[in-house]
Scaffold this active site. Sequence first.
Site, PDB file in Angstrom:
ATOM      1  N   CYS A 199       0.878  -1.169   0.000  1.00  0.00           N
ATOM      2  CA  CYS A 199       0.000   0.000   0.000  1.00  0.00           C
ATOM      3  C   CYS A 199       0.913   1.215   0.000  1.00  0.00           C
ATOM      4  CB  CYS A 199      -0.851   0.033   1.250  1.00  0.00           C
ATOM      5  SG  CYS A 199      -1.819  -1.468   1.467  1.00  0.00           S
ATOM      6  N   ARG A 237       1.599   1.521  -5.938  1.00  0.00           N
ATOM      7  CA  ARG A 237       1.784   0.575  -4.839  1.00  0.00           C
ATOM      8  C   ARG A 237       0.491  -0.166  -4.496  1.00  0.00           C
ATOM      9  NH1 ARG A 237       6.403   1.429  -1.915  1.00  0.00           N
ATOM     10  NH2 ARG A 237       5.468   0.315  -0.169  1.00  0.00           N
ATOM     11  N   TRP A 244      -3.752  -1.891  -1.393  1.00  0.00           N
ATOM     12  CA  TRP A 244      -3.755  -3.119  -2.181  1.00  0.00           C
ATOM     13  C   TRP A 244      -4.132  -4.206  -1.191  1.00  0.00           C
ATOM     14  CZ3 TRP A 244      -1.245  -7.882  -2.693  1.00  0.00           C
ATOM     15  CH2 TRP A 244      -1.354  -8.500  -3.944  1.00  0.00           C
ATOM     16  N   ASN A 262       0.931   0.462   6.106  1.00  0.00           N
ATOM     17  CA  ASN A 262       1.377  -0.298   4.938  1.00  0.00           C
ATOM     18  C   ASN A 262       2.132  -1.510   5.460  1.00  0.00           C
ATOM     19  OD1 ASN A 262       2.568  -1.174   2.514  1.00  0.00           O
ATOM     20  ND2 ASN A 262       4.308   0.197   2.813  1.00  0.00           N
ATOM     21  N   GLY A 263       1.766  -2.708   5.002  1.00  0.00           N
ATOM     22  CA  GLY A 263       2.471  -3.911   5.458  1.00  0.00           C
ATOM     23  C   GLY A 263       1.472  -4.932   5.978  1.00  0.00           C
ATOM     24  N   GLU A 292      10.095 -12.547 -21.336  1.00  0.00           N
ATOM     25  CA  GLU A 292       9.736 -11.203 -20.873  1.00  0.00           C
ATOM     26  C   GLU A 292       8.591 -10.624 -21.726  1.00  0.00           C
ATOM     27  OE1 GLU A 292      10.019  -9.391 -18.450  1.00  0.00           O
ATOM     28  OE2 GLU A 292       9.927  -7.299 -19.041  1.00  0.00           O
ATOM     29  N   LYS A 340       5.023  -9.461 -20.274  1.00  0.00           N
ATOM     30  CA  LYS A 340       4.499  -8.103 -20.478  1.00  0.00           C
ATOM     31  C   LYS A 340       3.094  -8.166 -21.058  1.00  0.00           C
ATOM     32  CE  LYS A 340       6.536  -6.289 -18.581  1.00  0.00           C
ATOM     33  NZ  LYS A 340       7.763  -6.325 -17.837  1.00  0.00           N
ATOM     34  N   GLU A 349       0.425  -9.514 -18.506  1.00  0.00           N
ATOM     35  CA  GLU A 349       0.086  -8.708 -17.322  1.00  0.00           C
ATOM     36  C   GLU A 349      -0.695  -7.452 -17.666  1.00  0.00           C
ATOM     37  OE1 GLU A 349       3.312  -6.988 -14.945  1.00  0.00           O
ATOM     38  OE2 GLU A 349       4.620  -7.173 -16.682  1.00  0.00           O
ATOM     39  N   HIS A 374       9.482 -30.139 -28.538  1.00  0.00           N
ATOM     40  CA  HIS A 374       9.312 -31.033 -27.384  1.00  0.00           C
ATOM     41  C   HIS A 374       7.941 -30.850 -26.735  1.00  0.00           C
ATOM     42  CE1 HIS A 374      13.436 -32.239 -27.805  1.00  0.00           C
ATOM     43  NE2 HIS A 374      13.766 -30.954 -27.901  1.00  0.00           N
ATOM     44  N   LYS A 433       2.841  -2.662  -7.803  1.00  0.00           N
ATOM     45  CA  LYS A 433       4.212  -2.438  -8.245  1.00  0.00           C
ATOM     46  C   LYS A 433       5.228  -3.070  -7.304  1.00  0.00           C
ATOM     47  CE  LYS A 433       7.303  -0.460 -10.885  1.00  0.00           C
ATOM     48  NZ  LYS A 433       7.519  -1.155 -12.160  1.00  0.00           N
TER      49      LYS A 433
HETATM   50  C1  F6R Z   1       6.623  -7.292 -14.327  1.00  0.00           C
HETATM   51  C2  F6R Z   1       6.994  -6.744 -13.038  1.00  0.00           C
HETATM   52  C3  F6R Z   1       7.223  -7.677 -11.916  1.00  0.00           C
HETATM   53  C4  F6R Z   1       8.462  -7.265 -11.110  1.00  0.00           C
HETATM   54  C5  F6R Z   1       8.634  -8.166  -9.885  1.00  0.00           C
HETATM   55  C6  F6R Z   1       9.887  -7.848  -9.104  1.00  0.00           C
HETATM   56  O1  F6R Z   1       6.458  -6.286 -15.290  1.00  0.00           O
HETATM   57  O2  F6R Z   1       7.106  -5.554 -12.886  1.00  0.00           O
HETATM   58  O3  F6R Z   1       7.324  -8.984 -12.369  1.00  0.00           O
HETATM   59  O4  F6R Z   1       9.579  -7.338 -11.948  1.00  0.00           O
HETATM   60  O5  F6R Z   1       7.516  -8.032  -9.048  1.00  0.00           O
HETATM   61  O6  F6R Z   1       9.875  -6.547  -8.620  1.00  0.00           O
HETATM   62  P1  F6R Z   1      11.204  -5.863  -8.105  1.00  0.00           P
HETATM   63  O7  F6R Z   1      12.107  -5.690  -9.271  1.00  0.00           O
HETATM   64  O8  F6R Z   1      10.762  -4.550  -7.526  1.00  0.00           O
HETATM   65  O9  F6R Z   1      11.801  -6.784  -7.070  1.00  0.00           O
END
Ligand code: F6R
Length: 610
Positions: free
Chosen positions: A2, A27, A74, A98-99, A482, A486, A489, A505, A605
């Site tokens: 959060c 967040r 969140w 937060n937490g 990757e 992307k 998500e 395979h 995030k």
């Molecule tokens: C994908 C994404 C997440 C972060 C993951 C790690 O686009 O953003 O998969 O890469 O949650 O986050 P960090 O780098 O902050 O440890």
Amino acid sequence: MCGIVGYIGHRPCINIIFDGLKKLEYRGYDSAGIAVLHQGEILVSKESGKIDNLKPSIAKLPQDARVGIGHTRWATHGLPTKENAHPHEAEHLTLIHNGIIENYKELKQELLNKGIKFRSETDTEVVAHLVAEELKVTPKPIAALQNVIKRLEGAFSLAFIVDRIPDEIFVAKQGSPLVVGLGQGETFFGSDITAFVNFTQKAVFLQDGDIAQISAEGLKLWDKNGNTLPTKITHVQWSPGSADKQGFKHYMLKEIHEQPRVVSATTQAFVKGNSLDLAALGLEKIDFKKIKTLHIVACGTAYYAGMTAKYFIEPLLGISVNVELASEFRYRDPFLMPDGQTMVMAISQSGETADTLACVKHAKDKGCQIFSICNVNYSSIVRESDSALMMLAGPEIGVASTKAFTSQVLCAYLWTLGVAQKLGRISQDELSSIITELKTLPLYLDQALNAEEYIVDLASKLYAYPNFLFIGRGMSSIIALEGALKLKEISYIHAEGYAAGELKHGPIALVDKQIPIVAILPHDHYFEKTLSNVEEICAREGQVYGLGDEKDARLKEICVQVIPCPQMKNPVFQAILSTVGVQFLAYHIAVKRGTDVDQPRNLAKSVTVE
Ligand code: F6R
């Protein structure tokens, strides 16, 4: 998970707090609230859904209030309803958090036994009531807070205001980030500096166990045992405006476009002439002669950055590298050699990801050397590490990581080259030629960004397909993973990434006309092999979109369309260029589908829970 914000000072606070929440929306964004203290009364406005939903109700709060706290949530304990949104009230105080409070159930039972009524399902309301109860016997808020914190298990940063105390806010930090911003006759705080960096760049980063009393004049600080602490002021370098959209439709788009600048800033910071600045790369505190094994731990996109790094660390340093998802590593009792013989490299944009942080702590207890690559200074992972390389990506706000990936890969590469330089494993000629090519990478990235219009057009043809496949070989196999991440998500399309050699395979069974296949096909030494995999797909009526050299006649012949991508000799730089193509494709498909690109559903995030 959060975001928390607060303000006390000479200005009306509601808009300052609202804007701070918007900056922290990355967040968490499933409910939000603001509380202000005005003429001895606390008034709360909260809503479920996006922060903007607060606008009508905050308009009814006293607009001249100069003390307030805000929260964007969140959900972890309880649904994202208005009742569960913060701030939470208990008697004369109102609190944000937060937490996670791990032992909240037993604490709640104790309060229920005393006859206390709860209005929400959250762990936070338990803390609010605990503080309210403590204030009945210990009227000084700091002392009450100290007593309550001793009873809390878990990670938290929290803040509260009390109706009879008009000129102070009380905060505490344990495991979750909290930073205070010092202005002239006004003080701010937030989960990170983006919450207030447009007002002040003077920051005090609270440490775990710290408790503070915040007033318009600044803050007083205590440790968990009640000893007063000096305040250590940091002048942060993020400039006002660096967390704004700057005219782009989404943060994600702005961040994709920032990649040439990130590469230039990284080059300037770590390259000196024709060699590398070993101190700036964090090499001086590491004893390389001791290291026998290297584990890279990370999550999501950062994990893919680690997997990319394996491709260059092993040949350059002659050491075997294990890259592992932090959520697996932390629980599987990995074999770690004592006395610094194992090095653990943590890669994390936020520096707060709970699983990665837990790996770092575990490895540290086992006597490993800890090195981290992070974007957020003073973050928990940086503080737990023996040495850290600070990325220069600037604030990344879009939930989908873009410029941070580029930065992580480049930082890991420069670090590896620095180690190779230090150990004499690379000649000056080789290093000079890599650095010369690196200096041209921003120009090539500009060219890769020029392909955007073309990709917008392609996205409008492909956006309705329900499934996608991404393939590649070598580092391109990781860019395929990757690209798939992307796309899923932010567009909610099912996508898979595969090493092209693996297709036969199993996954080749998926191939038909209905699944667009994005093949990452740079002109590297895997080119011929990947091309023959593409031929196998075409023989089964698969439709392949090749991300590569638009002038290559063979690509043009075999692919439905070539997605233009400039070509560089160095495979790491090429991987970065290919990444731009898959980022744009995911972004523009998501825009066509009308999803919430910067804040995709169910995601946050900074994942500070396991
Ligand atoms: C994908 C994404 C997440 C972060 C993951 C790690 O686009 O953003 O998969 O890469 O949650 O986050 P960090 O780098 O902050 O440890």
